[in-house]
Design a protein around this motif. Structure first.
Motif, short mmCIF file in Angstrom:
data_model
loop_
_atom_site.label_atom_id
_atom_site.label_comp_id
_atom_site.label_asym_id
_atom_site.label_seq_id
_atom_site.Cartn_x
_atom_site.Cartn_y
_atom_site.Cartn_z
N MET A 163 -4.06 7.53 9.10
CA MET A 163 -2.90 7.19 8.28
C MET A 163 -3.25 7.25 6.80
O MET A 163 -2.50 7.77 5.98
N ALA A 187 1.28 4.35 -5.08
CA ALA A 187 1.04 4.63 -3.66
C ALA A 187 0.68 6.09 -3.42
O ALA A 187 0.15 6.44 -2.37
N GLN A 218 -1.86 9.79 3.80
CA GLN A 218 -1.28 9.35 2.53
C GLN A 218 -1.77 10.23 1.38
O GLN A 218 -1.14 10.29 0.33
N PHE A 223 3.67 7.01 8.86
CA PHE A 223 3.94 6.03 7.80
C PHE A 223 3.15 6.34 6.53
O PHE A 223 3.58 5.99 5.43
N GLY A 224 2.02 6.98 6.70
CA GLY A 224 1.22 7.35 5.53
C GLY A 224 1.98 8.25 4.57
O GLY A 224 1.67 8.32 3.38
N SER A 247 -4.84 4.49 -1.99
CA SER A 247 -4.48 3.94 -0.69
C SER A 247 -5.63 3.08 -0.18
O SER A 247 -6.76 3.22 -0.64
N ILE A 248 -5.33 2.18 0.75
CA ILE A 248 -6.38 1.32 1.27
C ILE A 248 -6.31 1.18 2.78
O ILE A 248 -5.23 1.17 3.38
N ARG A 295 -3.95 -3.65 -5.26
CA ARG A 295 -2.73 -4.42 -5.56
C ARG A 295 -2.30 -5.36 -4.44
O ARG A 295 -1.24 -5.97 -4.52
N LEU A 296 -3.08 -5.45 -3.36
CA LEU A 296 -2.64 -6.29 -2.25
C LEU A 296 -2.64 -7.76 -2.62
O LEU A 296 -1.81 -8.53 -2.14
N GLN A 343 9.85 8.86 1.75
CA GLN A 343 10.77 7.71 1.80
C GLN A 343 11.46 7.63 3.17
O GLN A 343 12.61 7.26 3.27
N ASN A 387 0.83 -1.21 0.00
CA ASN A 387 0.00 0.00 0.00
C ASN A 387 0.86 1.26 0.00
O ASN A 387 0.51 2.25 -0.63
N LEU A 388 1.98 1.20 0.71
CA LEU A 388 2.84 2.38 0.81
C LEU A 388 3.89 2.44 -0.30
O LEU A 388 4.83 3.22 -0.24
N GLY A 389 3.73 1.60 -1.31
CA GLY A 389 4.54 1.74 -2.50
C GLY A 389 5.90 1.06 -2.46
O GLY A 389 6.78 1.40 -3.25
N ASN A 417 5.49 1.21 -8.33
CA ASN A 417 4.82 1.04 -7.03
C ASN A 417 4.66 2.36 -6.30
O ASN A 417 3.61 2.64 -5.73
N ASN A 418 5.70 3.15 -6.34
CA ASN A 418 5.67 4.38 -5.57
C ASN A 418 4.66 5.38 -6.16
O ASN A 418 3.99 6.10 -5.44
N PHE A 473 5.09 7.87 3.74
CA PHE A 473 6.25 7.18 3.17
C PHE A 473 6.39 7.32 1.65
O PHE A 473 7.50 7.54 1.15
N PRO A 474 5.29 7.23 0.89
CA PRO A 474 5.45 7.35 -0.57
C PRO A 474 6.09 8.67 -0.98
O PRO A 474 6.73 8.76 -2.02
#
Ligand SMILES: Nc1ncnc2c1ncn2[C@@H]1O[C@H](COP(=O)(O)OP(=O)(O)OP(=O)(O)O)[C@@H](O)[C@H]1O
Ligand SMILES: [Mg+2]
Lengths: 316, 251
Positions: free
Chosen positions: B148, B74, B152, B98-99, B78-79, B49-50, B105, A211-213, B70-71, B101-102
């Motif tokens: 969170m 993201a 994102q 953490f949300g 979001s999910i 994509r999970l 980093q 989810n976070l890429g 992926n990035n 992070f995309p």
């Protein structure tokens, strides 16, 4: 007390123990004893660090606290690969080429094996840790017994020749491989730095990481290869110590009380060095070799392992 | 726009999602409803994509979700999962961080911190932001996870049963927040929800699933209908109109 402070304290304790290990009872021919002690110390620190580091990464990518590379039998496998190579090439060849070639071939075999392991660990969308644990324990024992079996088959004279050079233990540190090991560890670490930022996110679990890429499969596969290389290096230097990784990483988590891998890894590495150097100091200087540190660590680690199994079992 | 074309998923030969085709417009709230085991979570997980799909195609704004970096994805989608078990020693604020992070980093900037503050305020978590997740009630934890997702800050937001564990006030408040995100910030929200009255009052579109297939999809007023609901749930549900909103009485 914050985790920064704790890290510094651990570092201080580690340094004190290292100094103590080198200088305590230092008499006689210094030119001979001092370099030997320093080399041994270096090997022990590298090994302890490598095991702690590899185990932390492994626990993070598998999202559990009981499965470690050693518990899965990776270090037994390394011993087996090494024995098979000697078995097929004979000791002459080995003495000719030196331990280094065997070492490098063994590491390459291990990396190939890690790709097989990857399929087992990460391909399914859900995994049963207990099943893996069981398979790992059985395989570990199998690898160990098979190694003994192969060693019996090798001509005893030949075996004598290679034994000392190939199979290390903590009282028989393989210093021949020290410099190349340092090289491998440094290169592995440089490679690791590209993936460092993903560790904290990976600890949240596979789905959250995606989810976070995080390019999940790409990253995890490479981290697993890093783990396998580090375990191989550690096993080559001082032989297998099954429960060391399990013990030090869990203690580090308990002590640091944070999720930040920077501190967890440093904590685990330092605790590992403290355990090995401190333990070895006691064994060599105080118990005068009446027991070995692997025995002590596996005893304590084994008890802790059972405790963890019981504790986790209650949760699931 | 999210587009699904003949999406298919099976677990050990058992078809869980069969031939689902769907288009979701930007700037709307779409609710997925249906009985337990209908395949709602599976569908939402595939869109985010999970889990992998076994057939068909899913695109977001024309980009195939599996063939985009992926990035980048993201930052777009979001999910919030149906169950969120984090067994790390994390505070609410750390989780919400953490949300980002995309974007960051791992190295939070001023902008990131501002977004985190905003998300925490949105979920009314300010006064407990430094408490550890394992010391919270189920509803507080759920709100932390929603915060969170908000941090994102993606165009598309997927929420699998976001009202889990929440009391009435917080349920209503979250649905209003979601409505605001759509109306004011142009987000697109897909949510799985069991309470059909919440679905009826807050969503623009409803997709009804049963046994892995779409039974009915359309505007909310068309799906909240006696015959349709009977089809989905095998229950006779009385529908009353109160202040122009359809309320289901199924008790
Ligand atoms: N990992 C899995 N392995 C096998 N079958 C699965 C798996 N995950 C889901 N299923 C099956 O897929 C079907 C759909 O599951 P899903 O979780 O999508 O349902 P749902 O509509 O979200 O239900 P709920 O309302 O209870 O959350 C169920 O029949 C379930 O048993
Ligand atoms: Mg579900």
């Amino acid at each position: 007390m914050g985790y920064k402070m704790k890290t510094w304290i651990l570092a201080a304790v580690a340094v004190i123990l290292m100094v103590l290990y080198v200088v305590y009872g230092l008499t006689g021919n210094l030119d001979y004893i001092l370099p030997r002690r320093l080399l041994k110390l270096l090997a022990i620190c590298l090994t302890g660090g490598a095991i702690a580091f590899a185990t932390t990464i492994f626990m993070t990518i598998t999202n559990n606290r009981i499965l470690t590379p050693s518990v899965l039998g990776l270090d037994s496998l390394y011993m087996l690969v090494q024995t098979i190579i000697i078995f097929f090439f004979g000791s002459n060849m080995m003495v000719l080429l030196g331990g280094t070639v065997n070492y490098l071939i063994s590491i390459m075999c291990m990396v190939l094996f890690s790709l097989v392991l990857y399929q087992f660990l990460f391909k399914g969308e859900k995994n049963n840790i207990y099943f893996l644990l069981l398979v790992g324990m059985i395989l570990g024992t199998f690898f160990g017994s098979f190694t003994d079996f192969m060693q019996v088959l090798i001509d005893p004279n030949e075996f004598m020749i290679v034994q000392d050079r190939m199979f290390a233990s903590i009282n028989n540190v393989n210093t021949d491989l020290l410099y190349i090991s340092i090289g491998i560890i440094v290169l592995t670490f440089i490679y690791f730095m590209r993936f460092y930022k993903y560790l904290d996110v990976l600890a949240l679990g596979r789905e959250e990481a995606i989810n976070l890429g995080v390019p999940y499969h790409y990253v995890v596969k490479r981290l697993l290869i890093i783990v396998v290389i580090l375990i191989s290096v550690a096993t080559a230097l001082i032989g297998p110590i099954t429960f060391l990784g399990l013990l030090v990483v869990n203690v580090s988590y308990e002590l640091m009380k944070t999720y930040r891998h920077f501190y967890i890894i440093w904590g685990a590495v330092l605790i590992s060095i403290i355990a090995l150097v401190g333990g070895q100091f006691l064994v060599e200087r105080l118990f005068t070799f009446s027991t070995t540190i692997s025995v002590i660590i596996n005893f304590i680690g084994g008890l802790y392992f059972i405790y963890l199994l019981l504790k986790e079992n209650r949760k699931w | 726009m999210v587009k699904l074309k003949s999406v298919f998923k099976a677990y050990n030969q058992k078809k869980v999602i069969e031939d689902v085709s769907l288009e979701i417009e930007k700037g709307t709230i779409t609710s997925f409803i249906g009985p337990n085991g209908a395949g709602k979570s599976t569908l939402v997980s595939m869109i985010s994509r999970l889990i992998s799909k076994d057939g068909g195609a899913i695109t977001i704004d024309g980009q195939d979700i599996m063939h985009t970096k992926n990035n980048e994805m993201a930052k777009k989608i979001s999910i919030l999962k149906q169950t969120n078990a984090v067994n790390l020693k994390l505070t609410i604020r750390e989780l919400v961080s953490f949300g980002r992070f995309p974007y960051s980093q791992g190295k939070l900037t001023k902008v990131d911190e501002a977004k985190i503050d905003e998300a925490i305020d949105y979920m009314e978590l300010r006064d407990m932001q430094d408490r550890y997740l394992d010391e919270l009630s189920g509803g507080q934890r759920q709100r932390a996870h929603i915060a969170m997702v908000i941090a994102q800050d993606t165009e598309y937001i997927l929420l699998d049963e976001p009202l889990n564990n929440l009391d009435m006030r917080h349920s209503v408040q979250i649905m209003k927040t979601l409505r605001n995100l759509v109306n004011e910030m142009g987000k697109t929200i897909l949510l799985v929800i069991h309470d059909i009255n919440f679905a009826s009052c807050y969503s623009d579109h409803i997709v009804a699933l049963k046994d892995g297939k779409i039974v009915k999809q359309g505007r909310t007023c068309d799906v909240i209908d006696r015959c349709v609901l009977k089809d989905i749930y095998d229950m006779d549900i009385d529908i009353k109109e109160i202040d122009g909103r359809k309320i289901c009485d199924y008790f």
